[in-house]
Structures are given as structure tokens and as C-alpha cells.
Design an enzyme around this catalytic site. Structure first.
Site, PDB file in Angstrom:
ATOM      1  N   LYS A  75       4.621  23.139-105.141  1.00  0.00           N
ATOM      2  CA  LYS A  75       3.376  22.547-104.644  1.00  0.00           C
ATOM      3  C   LYS A  75       2.216  23.355-105.226  1.00  0.00           C
ATOM      4  O   LYS A  75       2.189  24.583-105.086  1.00  0.00           O
ATOM      5  CB  LYS A  75       3.388  22.634-103.110  1.00  0.00           C
ATOM      6  CG  LYS A  75       2.370  21.772-102.406  1.00  0.00           C
ATOM      7  CD  LYS A  75       2.671  21.720-100.910  1.00  0.00           C
ATOM      8  CE  LYS A  75       1.518  21.158-100.123  1.00  0.00           C
ATOM      9  NZ  LYS A  75       1.783  21.167 -98.675  1.00  0.00           N
TER      10      LYS A  75
ATOM     11  N   ASP B 179      -7.253  18.313-108.940  1.00  0.00           N
ATOM     12  CA  ASP B 179      -6.868  19.183-110.063  1.00  0.00           C
ATOM     13  C   ASP B 179      -5.378  19.513-110.066  1.00  0.00           C
ATOM     14  O   ASP B 179      -4.903  20.225-110.942  1.00  0.00           O
ATOM     15  CB  ASP B 179      -7.708  20.472-110.053  1.00  0.00           C
ATOM     16  CG  ASP B 179      -7.481  21.315-108.807  1.00  0.00           C
ATOM     17  OD1 ASP B 179      -6.678  20.900-107.928  1.00  0.00           O
ATOM     18  OD2 ASP B 179      -8.099  22.386-108.695  1.00  0.00           O
TER      19      ASP B 179
ATOM     20  N   ARG C 196       8.922  10.026 -97.008  1.00  0.00           N
ATOM     21  CA  ARG C 196       7.982   9.925 -95.894  1.00  0.00           C
ATOM     22  C   ARG C 196       7.960   8.489 -95.381  1.00  0.00           C
ATOM     23  O   ARG C 196       8.423   7.575 -96.064  1.00  0.00           O
ATOM     24  CB  ARG C 196       6.576  10.288 -96.402  1.00  0.00           C
ATOM     25  CG  ARG C 196       6.519  11.672 -97.020  1.00  0.00           C
ATOM     26  CD  ARG C 196       5.726  11.670 -98.325  1.00  0.00           C
ATOM     27  NE  ARG C 196       5.884  12.953 -99.016  1.00  0.00           N
ATOM     28  CZ  ARG C 196       5.187  14.046 -98.733  1.00  0.00           C
ATOM     29  NH1 ARG C 196       4.229  13.972 -97.840  1.00  0.00           N
ATOM     30  NH2 ARG C 196       5.426  15.180 -99.349  1.00  0.00           N
TER      31      ARG C 196
ATOM     32  N   ASP D 232       1.794   9.327 -94.524  1.00  0.00           N
ATOM     33  CA  ASP D 232       2.341   9.986 -95.715  1.00  0.00           C
ATOM     34  C   ASP D 232       2.722  11.430 -95.415  1.00  0.00           C
ATOM     35  O   ASP D 232       3.380  12.082 -96.224  1.00  0.00           O
ATOM     36  CB  ASP D 232       1.334   9.946 -96.879  1.00  0.00           C
ATOM     37  CG  ASP D 232      -0.036  10.466 -96.483  1.00  0.00           C
ATOM     38  OD1 ASP D 232      -0.618   9.921 -95.532  1.00  0.00           O
ATOM     39  OD2 ASP D 232      -0.512  11.424 -97.106  1.00  0.00           O
ATOM     40  N   ASN D 233       2.316  11.919 -94.246  1.00  0.00           N
ATOM     41  CA  ASN D 233       2.671  13.289 -93.865  1.00  0.00           C
ATOM     42  C   ASN D 233       3.717  13.303 -92.753  1.00  0.00           C
ATOM     43  O   ASN D 233       3.829  14.278 -92.017  1.00  0.00           O
ATOM     44  CB  ASN D 233       1.419  14.047 -93.413  1.00  0.00           C
ATOM     45  CG  ASN D 233       0.443  14.263 -94.564  1.00  0.00           C
ATOM     46  OD1 ASN D 233       0.842  14.251 -95.729  1.00  0.00           O
ATOM     47  ND2 ASN D 233      -0.816  14.459 -94.244  1.00  0.00           N
TER      48      ASN D 233
ATOM     49  N   ASP E  41       4.020  18.945 -94.687  1.00  0.00           N
ATOM     50  CA  ASP E  41       2.634  18.929 -95.159  1.00  0.00           C
ATOM     51  C   ASP E  41       1.699  19.695 -94.240  1.00  0.00           C
ATOM     52  O   ASP E  41       0.851  19.130 -93.544  1.00  0.00           O
ATOM     53  CB  ASP E  41       2.133  17.486 -95.390  1.00  0.00           C
ATOM     54  CG  ASP E  41       2.560  16.986 -96.764  1.00  0.00           C
ATOM     55  OD1 ASP E  41       3.403  17.648 -97.391  1.00  0.00           O
ATOM     56  OD2 ASP E  41       2.041  15.947 -97.209  1.00  0.00           O
TER      57      ASP E  41
END
Ligand code: AMP
Ligand code: MG
Length: 503
Positions: free
Chosen positions: A117, A129, A187, A256-257, A266
């Protein structure tokens, strides 16, 4: 022939997710970084995963943990997923700063994903980024490993490295990469990704993948997909009840978490409560308090309804039956979380048998804690010492509990009712005390401690406070008198009111 130490590392990874169709992910390697340096390797976890700590701490191993070298056995990829963020559906999110390296089967026979990650941009990065800075990396390492030691289902942290690169957030900060380990990284939002595209074939392949890996018993059920949904509903009730027990606030319970393997996943602006208040929110982006401590069971329910809706085409051939199956599965959640939470909270005050008035007794304590700004963790931990039903034995212990309340008499009134109730239990005070100490930790990763750790790392490249905090939190239920200060609530000036996203 190349010298031994330049041979690529193998690590023996497997890649079952990479066998799924190409539309499930983007294949790409992590983006290398300038000058990786190991902050910490989790030796215990490394051993459990059958990964040799000596290999991982070697220069080549650190290169792998930083994304500068891809192990020979790896088929690196970024996973696609969608999700509801603060209630709004986003049809494509995906791993924008993470790369799945592959899977390992541990000494316990369990298969787990290994993911970097902060490993650089991917096709899912948007304007991001693809990087992480040292703050959220240390925070996730500390909190996820603390959750594990507390007995809460969670993804884990295998390693943290610095990249030798500075990145822009609000200011310039040092970059870092976390190696995350999960039973699965699928997820609720992964199912939503295919549901939004009406890709029933993909959804079935995904469900079969998760069933084979996490819920093999569901494959035997008459309706495997309904059984899978039931299993996730049950697993999430256990998980969220455990969050409530330890005073954990996830902070961004977007779909999504939320892991279908029912692990905490997450870690962003997550935090543990100090003073008890049900409406506590830390996340700077959660202005409406959607993900406040007390709302977590409701949000989990809402998220599970999203999962059920996505799974509709798999639940039955006709719409009406599918909706009925989905509804029945989701409707079970309030009952399950209600009893899981009640049991967890009853255990915290030493109740074993069920008696009328127990809920009111517990509620009364919690309200007195709110009114008196009592620290959640300290109050329940102190309560363990007052576990004798005989008030005469408990006078000294009570002094320590009372002092947590701004008006100590608020505790005395409750304590009289509590002791009368304890006399109905058929266990000795010592047995009760031991049981209470096993569910009421002395140590949690307190916000002000985490901030101090991050400041030392950023300002002085000093990781000693990080190592010390991690090691104290390995034994959250032991007293550890030498480190007693870590159990303290923050001073008024140390209180952290806001936490920020990892991004
Ligand atoms: P999270 O806040 O972890 O739930 O992330 C929400 C989404 O934003 C996910 O799709 C992430 O991959 C993506 N994301 C978060 N931070 C970054 C980053 N620095 N660069 C690229 N994508 C990111
Ligand atoms: Mg996320």
C-alpha cells in the site's frame, strides 16, 4: 551465473485472484522508490506466513517490501472495485495506491493476500499520486496489530518501509509503503463494481472465488449464494460488536472499505475513543457524523443491504424470489448485532447469567460515563478490580473507579445496583475478575500516542516511540507496570479531536 544474492526472491506466492478474468484488475508492478529502508518487520506474522524473516530483512527483501523488486512467483495487480462513499455510489474506485503481490498459505493452513500500500500509481489512481506518507502507514501498522492483539478480526501489517522520497500532502512529508496481509481483499464494493456493469458472469466467478477461499461450507448449501450472504451478515455482526466493545471508530465505513472476509480493513482516519460519548467522530471528512461510534451497527446494516442488492441476480432465477432472499438475509442483521453487542457489553461488566434489567443497568452506567466524561477503556478496566460482589471488599478498588468520574458519587449510586446484581451470579469474584480482564483491555492505541509516534518519526526520524508503542500493544490485557503511562487518558492539552485520511 549471477551471484546468489542477485537471484530474484521467490517467496512461493500463489495467485488465485490473477486467474480470474482480466476485467477484475489491472496487471502492473509497483513503481520503484529511491532509497527504501525498513522501519519494522513483523517477525511473528512473517513466521506464521512461512516467509523467512531473514530473507525479508535482507536488502533484497526490503526491495520487495518497497516495490523495487517483484518476487519471481508474483503476478502483481491492482484490483478493480466500486463503492458507496458517504452514501454516494462511485462506479469505479479500485486500488489507486496498492498492488496485490500474491497469496501465501500460512502455518495455520490459512491463505492470505500480501499487498503493498503506497506502491505507486495504477489505472485506478485518478488524480492521486499512488503514494502513502509515513503518518498513515505507522497508524495502520499500530492500529491493525493492536486490533489483532485485542482479538478483533482485522487485516494485519507485515512490514513498513520508508521510500527515501518526499511527497506532497498539506506539506512535504516522507513517503512510506505498508505491507498489508488480509484473508481476502474482496470488498462489498467489488461486487458492486460488477453489479453496476450488469456483469452477472463476473459476479458469480467472484462469489465462487470468495466462497472457495473464505466460506467453503457455503458451497454445500442448497443456495450457496444465499448462504454466502448469510455468512457475511453474521461475520459483520461479530466484527462490529467487537469494535463497540473496544471503543473503536472506523471512520470511513464506505462499502469499498467493508471486507466480505469480515475483517477490519482500510485503516484511515480511524480512532479509539478516550472519554465515552456515543456520538464520537474523529474523521475530518465526516462532517455529518455518519460514521460516529454509535452509528456503526446501522451503517454496517446499510452496507450489507448494498451487498445483498448487488447479489440479487445470483440469489434466485426470478426477481421476486431474489428480493425475498436478499431481504430475509439482511433483516437478520439487527438481531444478530444486537445480541452480539449486548453479550460483548455484558461481559465488560461481568454478567454471565441473563436477568431482567441488565440492559437498563448497562445503559445507566454508560449514561453516567457520558455525563461525567469518564474514559471508556480506563473505566471498564478499573471495574475489573471491583468485581467482588461484596461491597466491603471493593472499597479500595472503587476509589480507583470513582476517580474516573467527574462526580465520583455518580459511580457510587450505580455501583450499589451493580453489586446487588452481581450477587445473583453463580461465580466467585476472582473468576469474574479474570473474565472481565480478558475483555477489558488496559492498553489501546490512543490518538495522542499515535500522533506523538508520527511526530517523532517525521521530525527526528526517530522510530523508537513507534517500536515501543507497537510492543506495548502486543499484550493489551496485561498490566505491564513499566509501561503504565501508555494506559493513561490524554491530558487536556493532548486530546486529539480530528484525524485525517490516509490519502
Ligand atoms: P480510501 O480512502 O482508502 O477508502 O480510498 C478511496 C479510494 O481512493 C480508493 O480507490 C483508493 O485507491 C484511492 N486513493 C486513496 N489515496 C490515494 C492516492 N494517494 N493515490 C491514488 N489513489 C488513492
Ligand atoms: Mg479504501
Amino acid at each position: 551465473m549471477p551471484a546468489i544474492d542477485t537471484l530474484p526472491i521467490a517467496l512461493g506466492l500463489e495467485n488465485s485472484y490473477a486467474r480470474l478474468p482480466e476485467r477484475f484488475f489491472a496487471r502492473l508492478a509497483p513503481t520503484p522508490v529511491n532509497a527504501p529502508q525498513l522501519i519494522r518487520l513483523n517477525h511473528q506474522l512473517s513466521n506464521l506466513l512461512n516467509l523467512d524473516p531473514e530473507v525479508l530483512t535482507s536488502a533484497q527483501g526490503v526491495d520487495v517490501l518497497a516495490g523495487n523488486q517483484v518476487p519471481e512467483s508474483s503476478e502483481p495487480l491492482a484490483m478493480a472495485y466500486a463503492g458507496h462513499q458517504f452514501g454516494n455510489f462511485v462506479p469505479q474506485l479500485g486500488d489507486g495506491r496498492a498492488i496485490l503481490l500474491g497469496e501465501v498459505v500460512g502455518k495455520d493452513g490459512m491463505r492470505r493476500d500480501i499487498q503493498l500500500k503506497g506502491s505507486g500509481r495504477t489505472p485506478f489512481s485518478g488524480i492521486g499520486d499512488g503514494r502513502a506518507w509515513i503518518g498513515p502507514v505507522l497508524r495502520e501498522y499500530i492500529v491493525s496489530e493492536a486490533m489483532y492483539a485485542l482479538g478483533v478480526p482485522t487485516t494485519r501489517s507485515l512490514a513498513a518501509v520508508t521510500t527515501g522520497e518526499m511527497i506532497w500532502r498539506e506539506t512535504i512529508v516522507p513517503g512510506a509503503v505498508l505491507t498489508r496481509v488480509a484473508r481476502s481483499l474482496v470488498r462489498v464494493g467489488t461486487f458492486q463494481y460488477f453489479a453496476a456493469r450488469r456483469d452477472v458472469e463476473a459476479m458469480q466467478l467472484l462469489a465462487d472465488h470468495v466462497i472457495a477461499r473464505i466460506f467453503p461450507e457455503c458451497a454445500e448449501a442448497e443456495n450457496p449464494y444465499r448462504a454466502f450472504l448469510d455468512a457475511v451478515v453474521a461475520g459483520q455482526s461479530v466484527l462490529v460488536a467487537q469494535w463497540m466493545r473496544v471503543g473503536f471508530i472506523h471512520g470511513v465505513m464506505n462499502t469499498d472499505n467493508m471486507s466480505v472476509a469480515c475483517e477490519t480493513i482500510d485503516y484511515g482516519p480511524c480512532a479509539f475513543m478516550d472519554a465515552y460519548h456515543p456520538e464520537t467522530v474523529f474523521s475530518s471528512i465526516d462532517r455529518a457524523g455518519r460514521y460516529a461510534y454509535v452509528n456503526q451497527p446501522y451503517i454496517a446494516h446499510w452496507n450489507l443491504a448494498c451487498l445483498a442488492q448487488a447479489l440479487l441476480p445470483l440469489l434466485a432465477a426470478d426477481d421476486e424470489t431474489a428480493v425475498a432472499e436478499a431481504q430475509a438475509a439482511v433483516d437478520a442483521f439487527p438481531g444478530l448485532i444486537g445480541s452480539a453487542r449486548r453479550n460483548a457489553m455484558r461481559g465488560k461488566i461481568g454478567l454471565v447469567s441473563e436477568q431482567e434489567g441488565d440492559d437498563a443497568l448497562l445503559q445507566d452506567l454508560l449514561e453516567r460515563m457520558v455525563d461525567n466524561r469518564a474514559d471508556f477503556t480506563q473505566t471498564f478496566r478499573a471495574l475489573c478490580d471491583g468485581a467482588a460482589a461484596d461491597p466491603d471488599i471493593s472499597i479500595e478498588a472503587d476509589e480507583s473507579i470513582r476517580s474516573r468520574f467527574s462526580d465520583p458519587q455518580a459511580f457510587d449510586v450505580w455501583a450499589r445496583k451493580w453489586r446487588r446484581r452481581l450477587q445473583l451470579e453463580n461465580v466467585t469474584g476472582e473468576t469474574r475478575k479474570a473474565a472481565m480482564r480478558a475483555v477489558n483491555p488496559a492498553f489501546i492505541p490512543r490518538n495522542h500516542r499515535i500522533e506523538a509516534v508520527i511526530n517523532a518519526a517525521v521530525e527526528n526520524s526517530d522510530f523508537q516511540p513507534f517500536h515501543e508503542l507497537v510492543s506495548v500493544l502486543e499484550k493489551p490485557y496485561d498490566d505491564q507496570p513499566d509501561f503504565a503511562a501508555y494506559s493513561n487518558a490524554p491530558e487536556q492539552t493532548e486530546i486529539v479531536h480530528r484525524t485525517f485520511c490516509g490519502t
